[in-house]
Design a protein around this motif. Structure first.
Motif, PDB file in Angstrom:
ATOM      1  N   CYS A 218      87.936 -59.795  57.292  1.00  0.00           N
ATOM      2  CA  CYS A 218      86.339 -60.459  56.888  1.00  0.00           C
ATOM      3  C   CYS A 218      85.696 -59.561  55.818  1.00  0.00           C
ATOM      4  O   CYS A 218      84.590 -58.817  55.723  1.00  0.00           O
ATOM      5  CB  CYS A 218      85.461 -60.352  58.010  1.00  0.00           C
ATOM      6  SG  CYS A 218      86.062 -61.862  59.107  1.00  0.00           S
ATOM      7  N   ASP A 220      84.707 -60.455  53.020  1.00  0.00           N
ATOM      8  CA  ASP A 220      83.816 -61.145  52.310  1.00  0.00           C
ATOM      9  C   ASP A 220      82.515 -60.876  52.747  1.00  0.00           C
ATOM     10  O   ASP A 220      81.445 -61.330  52.092  1.00  0.00           O
ATOM     11  CB  ASP A 220      84.335 -62.553  52.185  1.00  0.00           C
ATOM     12  CG  ASP A 220      85.339 -62.849  51.125  1.00  0.00           C
ATOM     13  OD1 ASP A 220      85.527 -61.940  50.283  1.00  0.00           O
ATOM     14  OD2 ASP A 220      86.093 -64.232  51.057  1.00  0.00           O
ATOM     15  N   VAL A 223      79.444 -62.675  59.340  1.00  0.00           N
ATOM     16  CA  VAL A 223      79.535 -64.061  59.515  1.00  0.00           C
ATOM     17  C   VAL A 223      79.105 -64.203  60.992  1.00  0.00           C
ATOM     18  O   VAL A 223      79.276 -63.322  61.578  1.00  0.00           O
ATOM     19  CB  VAL A 223      80.916 -64.511  59.299  1.00  0.00           C
ATOM     20  CG1 VAL A 223      81.994 -64.153  59.970  1.00  0.00           C
ATOM     21  CG2 VAL A 223      81.035 -66.206  59.269  1.00  0.00           C
ATOM     22  N   TYR A 236      77.211 -69.480  59.813  1.00  0.00           N
ATOM     23  CA  TYR A 236      75.925 -68.900  58.893  1.00  0.00           C
ATOM     24  C   TYR A 236      76.319 -67.691  58.243  1.00  0.00           C
ATOM     25  O   TYR A 236      77.062 -66.951  58.970  1.00  0.00           O
ATOM     26  CB  TYR A 236      74.880 -68.651  59.963  1.00  0.00           C
ATOM     27  CG  TYR A 236      73.736 -68.227  59.385  1.00  0.00           C
ATOM     28  CD1 TYR A 236      72.756 -68.922  58.799  1.00  0.00           C
ATOM     29  CD2 TYR A 236      73.407 -66.676  59.666  1.00  0.00           C
ATOM     30  CE1 TYR A 236      71.481 -68.361  58.409  1.00  0.00           C
ATOM     31  CE2 TYR A 236      72.076 -66.041  59.150  1.00  0.00           C
ATOM     32  CZ  TYR A 236      71.220 -66.911  58.553  1.00  0.00           C
ATOM     33  OH  TYR A 236      70.242 -66.356  58.076  1.00  0.00           O
ATOM     34  N   SER A 237      75.952 -67.694  57.160  1.00  0.00           N
ATOM     35  CA  SER A 237      76.048 -66.512  56.381  1.00  0.00           C
ATOM     36  C   SER A 237      74.620 -66.073  55.598  1.00  0.00           C
ATOM     37  O   SER A 237      73.830 -66.810  55.193  1.00  0.00           O
ATOM     38  CB  SER A 237      77.043 -66.953  55.092  1.00  0.00           C
ATOM     39  OG  SER A 237      77.452 -65.840  54.099  1.00  0.00           O
ATOM     40  N   GLU A 238      74.525 -64.729  55.617  1.00  0.00           N
ATOM     41  CA  GLU A 238      73.242 -64.320  55.290  1.00  0.00           C
ATOM     42  C   GLU A 238      73.430 -63.218  54.208  1.00  0.00           C
ATOM     43  O   GLU A 238      74.276 -62.206  54.337  1.00  0.00           O
ATOM     44  CB  GLU A 238      72.682 -63.782  56.761  1.00  0.00           C
ATOM     45  CG  GLU A 238      71.171 -63.020  56.209  1.00  0.00           C
ATOM     46  CD  GLU A 238      70.377 -62.892  57.539  1.00  0.00           C
ATOM     47  OE1 GLU A 238      69.782 -63.751  58.038  1.00  0.00           O
ATOM     48  OE2 GLU A 238      70.575 -61.826  57.841  1.00  0.00           O
ATOM     49  N   LEU A 255      86.507 -69.987  58.405  1.00  0.00           N
ATOM     50  CA  LEU A 255      85.729 -68.824  58.934  1.00  0.00           C
ATOM     51  C   LEU A 255      86.208 -68.431  60.116  1.00  0.00           C
ATOM     52  O   LEU A 255      86.276 -67.259  60.505  1.00  0.00           O
ATOM     53  CB  LEU A 255      84.148 -69.154  58.806  1.00  0.00           C
ATOM     54  CG  LEU A 255      83.512 -69.041  57.511  1.00  0.00           C
ATOM     55  CD1 LEU A 255      82.028 -69.488  57.640  1.00  0.00           C
ATOM     56  CD2 LEU A 255      83.619 -67.688  56.782  1.00  0.00           C
TER      57      LEU A 255
END
Length: 283
Positions: A218, A220, A223, A236-238, A255
């Motif tokens: 992970c 990136d 998550v 959901y990505s913030e 994901l």
């Protein structure tokens, strides 16, 4: 509540954090008003509210009272649309960022939740002291009232871990977040105690991603994943001042693959608790 006799707007309290439903209701009022060919001044005269109040409602800044809704219905054709829409109006959820509210509502009904974090200890695991330290670092600084609202909202979300014992909560958190002494030694000690208590429940699983891990699925970024009662999977990505609900099935599936792989790379739950206990002993 109506406007005063001299034509100035009543001192309605401005919504501190407008909800999506208020904004949607206001957009419907504006669309119907413009379709009827009325200016805000003309429409205000018909509903006996100032143009400033009309503007505030249309922009989602004010909660319309019953008289506004009824007069607006009469002035805009009695379609029933505004009466029905008004029944779904809710105020903003204090302490929750606007972009996070939809996910927070989904959390409340989810049948499973998974969270990977590399920036901060996840909100659902934060102690009160740690949460205060987080919000105390906000830029620009929060007022006392704003900070309290944020802390209360965060602790309120945590109740789900106790109140929903049949829902599995899975967390993967980077080791360095527990080593960082955000707020100081006492705050960190309280955080570790709090996390150890929460993860002692059968429905809460924590895995720590060790500093010396050679593989990481992970990279990136953080998550969050959940499954709805209808067995639909969402993500959901913030980031900085924004968040994105992920509904595309292929993207969500990817994901989940990343999260499942990360599970195999992180410490198992027993070793993760052992690490936190050692860190607690070092303070």
């Amino acid at each position: 509540m109506t406007d005063s006799g001299d034509g100035t707007a009543c001192d309605w309290e401005r919504e501190p954090d407008p909800s999506d439903s208020l904004r949607t209701f206001g957009a419907v009022v504006q669309a119907l008003r413009e379709h009827a060919g009325l200016s805000r001044v003309d429409f205000g005269a018909r509903v006996r509210f100032s143009k400033h109040t009309v503007e505030s409602v249309e922009l989602g800044r004010r909660m319309p009272d019953e008289s506004f809704v009824e007069r607006a219905e009469e002035a805009l054709g009695n379609t029933g649309a505004l009466r029905k829409a008004a029944g779904h109006l809710t105020r903003g959820e204090a302490g929750l960022a606007a972009w996070f509210r939809r996910w927070a509502r989904l959390e409340k009904v989810a049948v499973s939740l998974c969270t990977y974090e590399c920036r901060l200890v996840p909100g659902l695991l934060q102690s009160e002291g740690y949460a205060r330290a987080v919000f105390d670092n906000s830029v620009p600084p929060l007022s006392d009232g704003q900070l309290e609202a944020q802390v209360v909202a965060r602790l309120e979300r945590q109740k789900a871990l106790y109140e929903r014992p049949n829902v599995p909560f899975s967390f993967i958190v980077e080791e360095h977040l527990f080593r960082r002494r955000l707020g100081g030694r006492e705050v960190t000690r309280g955080l570790l105690d709090h996390v150890l208590e929460l993860t002692g429940q059968r429905n809460v699983t924590l895995q720590v991603m060790p500093l010396d891990a050679e593989f990481h699925a992970c990279l990136d970024g953080p998550v969050r994943l959940l499954e709805t009662p209808e067995r639909r999977r969402l993500g959901y990505s913030e980031g900085q001042q924004n968040g994105r609900l992920i509904i595309d099935a292929k993207e969500v599936s990817l994901l989940y693959q990343c999260y499942d792989t990360l599970r195999s790379q992180a410490l198992n739950p027993k070793d993760s608790r052992g690490l936190l206990e050692r860190l607690r002993g070092e303070l």
